[in-house]
Scaffold this motif. Structure first.
Motif, PDB file in Angstrom:
ATOM      1  N   GLU A 325     -13.141 -51.329  51.002  1.00 16.32           N
ATOM      2  CA  GLU A 325     -13.907 -50.177  51.495  1.00 16.32           C
ATOM      3  C   GLU A 325     -13.290 -49.669  52.791  1.00 16.32           C
ATOM      4  O   GLU A 325     -13.077 -50.429  53.731  1.00 16.32           O
ATOM      5  N   SER A 326     -13.014 -48.375  52.835  1.00 20.14           N
ATOM      6  CA  SER A 326     -12.332 -47.831  54.009  1.00 20.14           C
ATOM      7  C   SER A 326     -13.004 -46.594  54.587  1.00 20.14           C
ATOM      8  O   SER A 326     -12.571 -46.093  55.626  1.00 20.14           O
ATOM      9  N   VAL A 327     -14.039 -46.088  53.921  1.00 16.42           N
ATOM     10  CA  VAL A 327     -14.703 -44.862  54.379  1.00 16.42           C
ATOM     11  C   VAL A 327     -16.211 -45.010  54.205  1.00 16.42           C
ATOM     12  O   VAL A 327     -16.670 -45.525  53.187  1.00 16.42           O
ATOM     13  N   ARG A 328     -16.963 -44.578  55.210  1.00 14.41           N
ATOM     14  CA  ARG A 328     -18.413 -44.487  55.085  1.00 14.41           C
ATOM     15  C   ARG A 328     -18.910 -43.167  55.678  1.00 14.41           C
ATOM     16  O   ARG A 328     -18.381 -42.717  56.696  1.00 14.41           O
ATOM     17  N   PRO A 329     -19.939 -42.571  55.076  1.00 19.51           N
ATOM     18  CA  PRO A 329     -20.560 -41.389  55.686  1.00 19.51           C
ATOM     19  C   PRO A 329     -21.248 -41.784  56.992  1.00 19.51           C
ATOM     20  O   PRO A 329     -21.853 -42.855  57.091  1.00 19.51           O
ATOM     21  N   ILE A 330     -21.208 -40.923  57.971  1.00 22.70           N
ATOM     22  CA  ILE A 330     -21.736 -41.250  59.293  1.00 22.70           C
ATOM     23  C   ILE A 330     -23.256 -41.304  59.307  1.00 22.70           C
ATOM     24  O   ILE A 330     -23.854 -41.912  60.193  1.00 22.70           O
ATOM     25  N   PHE A 331     -23.910 -40.734  58.291  1.00 24.04           N
ATOM     26  CA  PHE A 331     -25.369 -40.632  58.309  1.00 24.04           C
ATOM     27  C   PHE A 331     -26.061 -41.996  58.352  1.00 24.04           C
ATOM     28  O   PHE A 331     -27.164 -42.120  58.877  1.00 24.04           O
ATOM     29  N   TRP A 332     -25.431 -43.023  57.785  1.00 24.63           N
ATOM     30  CA  TRP A 332     -26.021 -44.363  57.764  1.00 24.63           C
ATOM     31  C   TRP A 332     -25.474 -45.238  58.904  1.00 24.63           C
ATOM     32  O   TRP A 332     -25.555 -46.444  58.843  1.00 24.63           O
ATOM     33  N   GLN A 333     -24.932 -44.601  59.937  1.00 20.71           N
ATOM     34  CA  GLN A 333     -24.328 -45.342  61.042  1.00 20.71           C
ATOM     35  C   GLN A 333     -25.283 -46.383  61.614  1.00 20.71           C
ATOM     36  O   GLN A 333     -24.872 -47.484  61.975  1.00 20.71           O
ATOM     37  N   ARG A 334     -26.564 -46.066  61.690  1.00 20.93           N
ATOM     38  CA  ARG A 334     -27.543 -46.982  62.267  1.00 20.93           C
ATOM     39  C   ARG A 334     -28.505 -47.538  61.210  1.00 20.93           C
ATOM     40  O   ARG A 334     -29.556 -48.063  61.536  1.00 20.93           O
ATOM     41  N   ARG A 335     -28.123 -47.392  59.943  1.00 25.69           N
ATOM     42  CA  ARG A 335     -28.903 -47.979  58.848  1.00 25.69           C
ATOM     43  C   ARG A 335     -27.955 -48.680  57.861  1.00 25.69           C
ATOM     44  O   ARG A 335     -27.868 -48.314  56.680  1.00 25.69           O
ATOM     45  N   PRO A 336     -27.222 -49.691  58.328  1.00 26.50           N
ATOM     46  CA  PRO A 336     -26.238 -50.326  57.438  1.00 26.50           C
ATOM     47  C   PRO A 336     -26.881 -51.043  56.251  1.00 26.50           C
ATOM     48  O   PRO A 336     -26.277 -51.143  55.190  1.00 26.50           O
ATOM     49  N   SER A 347     -18.519 -49.955  41.670  1.00 21.51           N
ATOM     50  CA  SER A 347     -17.375 -50.839  41.450  1.00 21.51           C
ATOM     51  C   SER A 347     -16.373 -50.620  42.573  1.00 21.51           C
ATOM     52  O   SER A 347     -16.460 -49.652  43.331  1.00 21.51           O
ATOM     53  N   ALA A 348     -15.395 -51.515  42.649  1.00 18.23           N
ATOM     54  CA  ALA A 348     -14.456 -51.473  43.779  1.00 18.23           C
ATOM     55  C   ALA A 348     -13.734 -50.139  43.874  1.00 18.23           C
ATOM     56  O   ALA A 348     -13.495 -49.631  44.974  1.00 18.23           O
ATOM     57  N   ASP A 349     -13.401 -49.537  42.734  1.00 15.82           N
ATOM     58  CA  ASP A 349     -12.647 -48.287  42.787  1.00 15.82           C
ATOM     59  C   ASP A 349     -13.547 -47.067  42.962  1.00 15.82           C
ATOM     60  O   ASP A 349     -13.064 -45.945  43.029  1.00 15.82           O
ATOM     61  N   GLU A 350     -14.868 -47.273  43.050  1.00 19.47           N
ATOM     62  CA  GLU A 350     -15.771 -46.161  43.259  1.00 19.47           C
ATOM     63  C   GLU A 350     -16.140 -45.963  44.722  1.00 19.47           C
ATOM     64  O   GLU A 350     -16.783 -44.982  45.066  1.00 19.47           O
ATOM     65  N   PHE A 351     -15.752 -46.887  45.579  1.00 15.82           N
ATOM     66  CA  PHE A 351     -15.952 -46.641  46.989  1.00 15.82           C
ATOM     67  C   PHE A 351     -14.996 -45.540  47.435  1.00 15.82           C
ATOM     68  O   PHE A 351     -13.872 -45.448  46.933  1.00 15.82           O
ATOM     69  N   PRO A 352     -15.430 -44.685  48.362  1.00 12.68           N
ATOM     70  CA  PRO A 352     -14.499 -43.669  48.859  1.00 12.68           C
ATOM     71  C   PRO A 352     -13.195 -44.309  49.292  1.00 12.68           C
ATOM     72  O   PRO A 352     -13.190 -45.207  50.112  1.00 12.68           O
ATOM     73  N   ASN A 353     -12.095 -43.874  48.698  1.00 12.89           N
ATOM     74  CA  ASN A 353     -10.823 -44.547  48.979  1.00 12.89           C
ATOM     75  C   ASN A 353      -9.663 -43.594  49.218  1.00 12.89           C
ATOM     76  O   ASN A 353      -8.535 -44.032  49.339  1.00 12.89           O
ATOM     77  N   GLY A 354      -9.925 -42.284  49.260  1.00 12.18           N
ATOM     78  CA  GLY A 354      -8.843 -41.359  49.556  1.00 12.18           C
ATOM     79  C   GLY A 354      -8.722 -41.137  51.042  1.00 12.18           C
ATOM     80  O   GLY A 354      -9.469 -41.702  51.836  1.00 12.18           O
ATOM     81  N   PRO A 362     -19.836 -41.586  42.466  1.00 16.90           N
ATOM     82  CA  PRO A 362     -21.138 -41.555  41.800  1.00 16.90           C
ATOM     83  C   PRO A 362     -22.277 -41.383  42.799  1.00 16.90           C
ATOM     84  O   PRO A 362     -22.156 -41.684  43.976  1.00 16.90           O
ATOM     85  N   ALA A 363     -23.390 -40.890  42.300  1.00 11.23           N
ATOM     86  CA  ALA A 363     -24.555 -40.683  43.158  1.00 11.23           C
ATOM     87  C   ALA A 363     -24.967 -42.005  43.800  1.00 11.23           C
ATOM     88  O   ALA A 363     -24.799 -43.068  43.227  1.00 11.23           O
ATOM     89  N   PHE A 364     -25.484 -41.900  44.988  1.00  5.64           N
ATOM     90  CA  PHE A 364     -25.979 -43.094  45.660  1.00  5.64           C
ATOM     91  C   PHE A 364     -27.114 -43.691  44.844  1.00  5.64           C
ATOM     92  O   PHE A 364     -27.858 -42.992  44.172  1.00  5.64           O
ATOM     93  N   GLY A 365     -27.243 -44.998  44.908  1.00  4.92           N
ATOM     94  CA  GLY A 365     -28.275 -45.686  44.146  1.00  4.92           C
ATOM     95  C   GLY A 365     -29.673 -45.204  44.510  1.00  4.92           C
ATOM     96  O   GLY A 365     -29.906 -44.649  45.583  1.00  4.92           O
ATOM     97  N   ASP A 366     -30.579 -45.413  43.592  1.00 10.22           N
ATOM     98  CA  ASP A 366     -31.967 -45.015  43.824  1.00 10.22           C
ATOM     99  C   ASP A 366     -32.545 -45.743  45.032  1.00 10.22           C
ATOM    100  O   ASP A 366     -32.151 -46.857  45.364  1.00 10.22           O
ATOM    101  N   LEU A 367     -33.543 -45.105  45.627  1.00 16.78           N
ATOM    102  CA  LEU A 367     -34.183 -45.702  46.789  1.00 16.78           C
ATOM    103  C   LEU A 367     -34.888 -47.007  46.460  1.00 16.78           C
ATOM    104  O   LEU A 367     -35.071 -47.853  47.324  1.00 16.78           O
ATOM    105  N   ASP A 368     -35.280 -47.199  45.186  1.00 16.44           N
ATOM    106  CA  ASP A 368     -35.979 -48.443  44.859  1.00 16.44           C
ATOM    107  C   ASP A 368     -35.062 -49.652  44.889  1.00 16.44           C
ATOM    108  O   ASP A 368     -35.520 -50.796  44.804  1.00 16.44           O
ATOM    109  N   LEU A 369     -33.740 -49.437  45.031  1.00 15.81           N
ATOM    110  CA  LEU A 369     -32.836 -50.560  45.244  1.00 15.81           C
ATOM    111  C   LEU A 369     -33.129 -51.278  46.555  1.00 15.81           C
ATOM    112  O   LEU A 369     -32.741 -52.431  46.746  1.00 15.81           O
ATOM    113  N   LEU A 370     -33.806 -50.579  47.449  1.00 19.85           N
ATOM    114  CA  LEU A 370     -34.041 -51.130  48.782  1.00 19.85           C
ATOM    115  C   LEU A 370     -35.276 -52.015  48.833  1.00 19.85           C
ATOM    116  O   LEU A 370     -35.601 -52.560  49.877  1.00 19.85           O
ATOM    117  N   GLY A 371     -35.966 -52.163  47.729  1.00 18.90           N
ATOM    118  CA  GLY A 371     -37.162 -53.001  47.738  1.00 18.90           C
ATOM    119  C   GLY A 371     -38.407 -52.167  47.987  1.00 18.90           C
ATOM    120  O   GLY A 371     -38.427 -50.959  47.761  1.00 18.90           O
TER     121      GLY A 371
END
Length: 599
Positions: A325-336, A347-354, A362-371
């Motif tokens: 993993e080499s890229v993350r959107p800044i919006f979750w900077q304080r919500r890792p 999957s490994a090749d679906e993380f932002p890699n360019g 792919p779309a971010f997972g549903d909010l219910d993944l968070l419990g």
């Protein structure tokens, strides 16, 4: 990395004369306790432990929490983790499940134990389909997973509650090592001479794996005696003589205990048998850190920023799926936590890699993944932290408290601020005082050394850059004025969206990602690990307004209807806005200058 490899790496390093350390944590019984523990583990990460370990609670909800804690420590906090695993009430199918979850999370270290007798019976019995001895568990893990796991076992310098300290007990320990154990962590003790003599006996019988002493801090006199008696260990005369006169003063007991244990640890390190200390934290931090500080083992700030110590401006995950993993959107900077959870199915090749990331991921997972909750605090704790805001000024004042370090988290910020925003603090405070509620930000940085203690990341001898970024809430009634102010063709680009998904933007290509952090390093491509782009911003918008709804429900269920109405207003009448100043060269704060016109 395996514990034994980390210990050997330290021995082979230029700093081999400096001992290393690790921390043990146990599984809390409440959801708020889990959140508090994550916060504590996150703070203690800054001391650079070699690893942490998580105790095992056999059966039911707590065993699930054990594996969840291991996964979160590895994936979110980036802490090398060792998972306890016991034979108590554990048939093979449950052991297989626990090992599989550890393997999937990237955990490479298991502490294999027989375990204590169940509290309900007080007598240890082999469960049907399980193992009778730790050596059998060690052998099974080794046969099933080969060399994937480093396996630790328990050592008892002064005997076991069910077995005196005899040569036979050392023989039992050798059987565990011969079965495949890689290191030993000992029961607590206070007599250094007994421990050192025990180490000598281990080496004489051919046990050559690392011996890691378990160090129990002394916090209160009653706890000191209770634990020593429970473990049936010897209390040296000098401990008793030093602690007895101050036993009614907890602060004095802690200070005297720190001196005694620091001297004991130094004696262990000087013996030549020990290079690493394992701190039994009891889920607290101060007592352990006081001992390590007195020993001079806590990293100096300038030592933390060295080659590859901070590989990214965000915490690097140790989960095998995310290793590239080499890229993350800044919006979750304080919500890792929520970011890792919502991308856990990629999957490994679906993380932002360019170079700029891949906004078609792919779309971010549903909010219910968070419990069950997006707010990582219990309702009671939420009320204690954030009270009952009734006006937008109250919300702004909460943010001001967070910016000033008086509040450690907000509903949408799980982690405390670092010093990165200090250079734009006056502007942030001014915006909030004028009811522009800021949610996330970073200042402009133009070519700071990669070893800088505040902004530095990546390999040494590099330079890091940042575009100024701000995310905030703006009344929808002011959106037209804001859009006219920013215009097109300037250095400022923005996205603005409301809860109903009405989106505004002046991006020339709103399908492209905008790198807002990057680094230039010798012999490497440009690294651009933090981005702003539309797809992830819309996913974050969904999460943010759900957080407001959860907060509203907490307040309304407790009868604070005025506060609940305020959060309804935030959702219906405000837009979520992010803005980037793409001119990272020219001095000045153009974002603040423009927003002042909205006051």
């Amino acid at each position: 990395m395996r514990v034994s490899e980390k210990l050997q790496k330290n021995l082979d390093s230029a700093e081999k004369s400096k001992a290393t350390f690790s921390f043990e944590f146990f599984v809390p019984k409440t959801s708020q306790g889990v959140q508090n523990l994550y916060d504590r583990m996150d703070r203690m990460y800054q001391t650079r432990p070699q690893f942490i370990d998580i105790t095992w609670n056999a059966g039911g909800k707590l065993s699930q929490l054990s594996t969840d804690l291991v996964s979160t420590a590895q994936s979110v906090l980036g802490l090398e983790t060792c998972m306890h695993l016991t034979c108590t009430n554990m048939p093979v199918e449950l052991i297989d499940d626990a090992l599989a979850k550890a393997y999937e999370s990237g955990c490479q270290n298991i502490l294999a134990l027989r375990g204590d007798p169940p509290v309900t019976t007080g007598e240890w019995k082999q469960c049907e389909g399980g193992f009778a001895y730790a050596k059998d568990l060690v052998k099974y893990i080794r046969e099933t997973y080969g060399d994937h796991f480093d396996i630790g076992v328990a050592g008892y310098p002064e005997g076991h509650p069910e077995e005196e300290a005899t040569p036979q007990l050392i023989d039992f320990l050798k059987e565990k090592v011969d079965a495949g154990a890689n290191f030993i962590i000992t029961q607590m003790f206070y007599d250094a001479d007994i421990f050192i003599d025990w180490c000598r006996q281990l080496r004489e019988v051919g046990i050559d794996v690392p011996i890691i002493p378990g160090i129990m801090p002394i916090t209160t006199y009653a706890a000191f005696l209770r634990r020593a008696n429970w473990c049936q260990i010897h209390i040296p005369d000098e401990f008793q003589a030093a602690l007895d006169p101050v036993k009614e003063d907890d602060q004095a007991v802690r200070e005297v205990g720190t001196k005694l244990l620091a001297a004991m640890c130094q004696k262990l390190l000087d013996s030549g048998y020990v290079t690493h200390l394992h701190m039994y934290t009891m889920n607290l931090e101060k007592a352990s850190l006081m001992i390590l500080d007195r020993l001079g083992l806590l990293a100096e700030e300038e030592d933390i920023f060295r080659d590859e110590v901070v590989p990214m401006p965000w915490r690097k995950s140790l989960h095998p799926q995310r290793k590239n993993e080499s890229v993350r959107p800044i919006f979750w900077q304080r919500r890792p936590y929520s970011y890792v959870a919502r991308t856990s199915e990629w999957s490994a090749d679906e993380f932002p890699n360019g170079r700029f990331g891949d906004s078609s991921s792919p779309a971010f997972g549903d909010l219910d993944l968070l419990g069950s909750s997006l707010i990582r605090q219990s309702p009671q704790r939420a009320l204690e932290l954030w009270a009952t805001p009734k006006t937008i000024t109250d919300i702004s004042n909460l943010v001001i408290g967070y910016l000033q370090g008086k509040i450690k988290c907000l509903p949408w910020c799980d982690v405390a601020l670092n010093h990165e925003v200090d250079s734009i603090m006056p502007e942030l405070l001014d915006l909030n005082k004028h009811q522009i509620v800021t949610l996330n930000s970073q200042p402009r940085v133009n070519g700071i050394d990669s070893s800088d203690s505040v902004f530095g990341w990546g390999p040494k001898n590099g330079y890091v850059f940042q575009k100024e970024y701000l995310e905030f809430l703006l009344p929808k009634s002011k959106l037209s004025q804001f859009i006219d102010l920013i215009g097109n063709g300037t250095s400022l680009t923005y996205f603005a969206v409301d809860a109903a998904d009405k989106l505004y933007s002046n991006h020339p290509d709103d399908t492209a990602a905008n790198a807002v952090t990057w680094g230039i390093f010798p012999g490497r491509e440009v690294l651009q690990p933090t981005i702003v782009e539309k797809v992830s911003f819309l996913a974050w918008k969904e999460e943010f307004f759900h957080i407001l709804e959860e907060w509203r429900l907490i307040l309304s269920q407790d009868g604070h209807n005025d506060s609940a109405t305020l959060l309804d207003t935030l959702t219906s009448d405000y837009a979520l806005v992010n803005i980037v100043d793409n001119d990272f060269v020219t001095p000045g704060d153009r974002i603040h200058d423009h927003l002042k016109s909205l006051y």
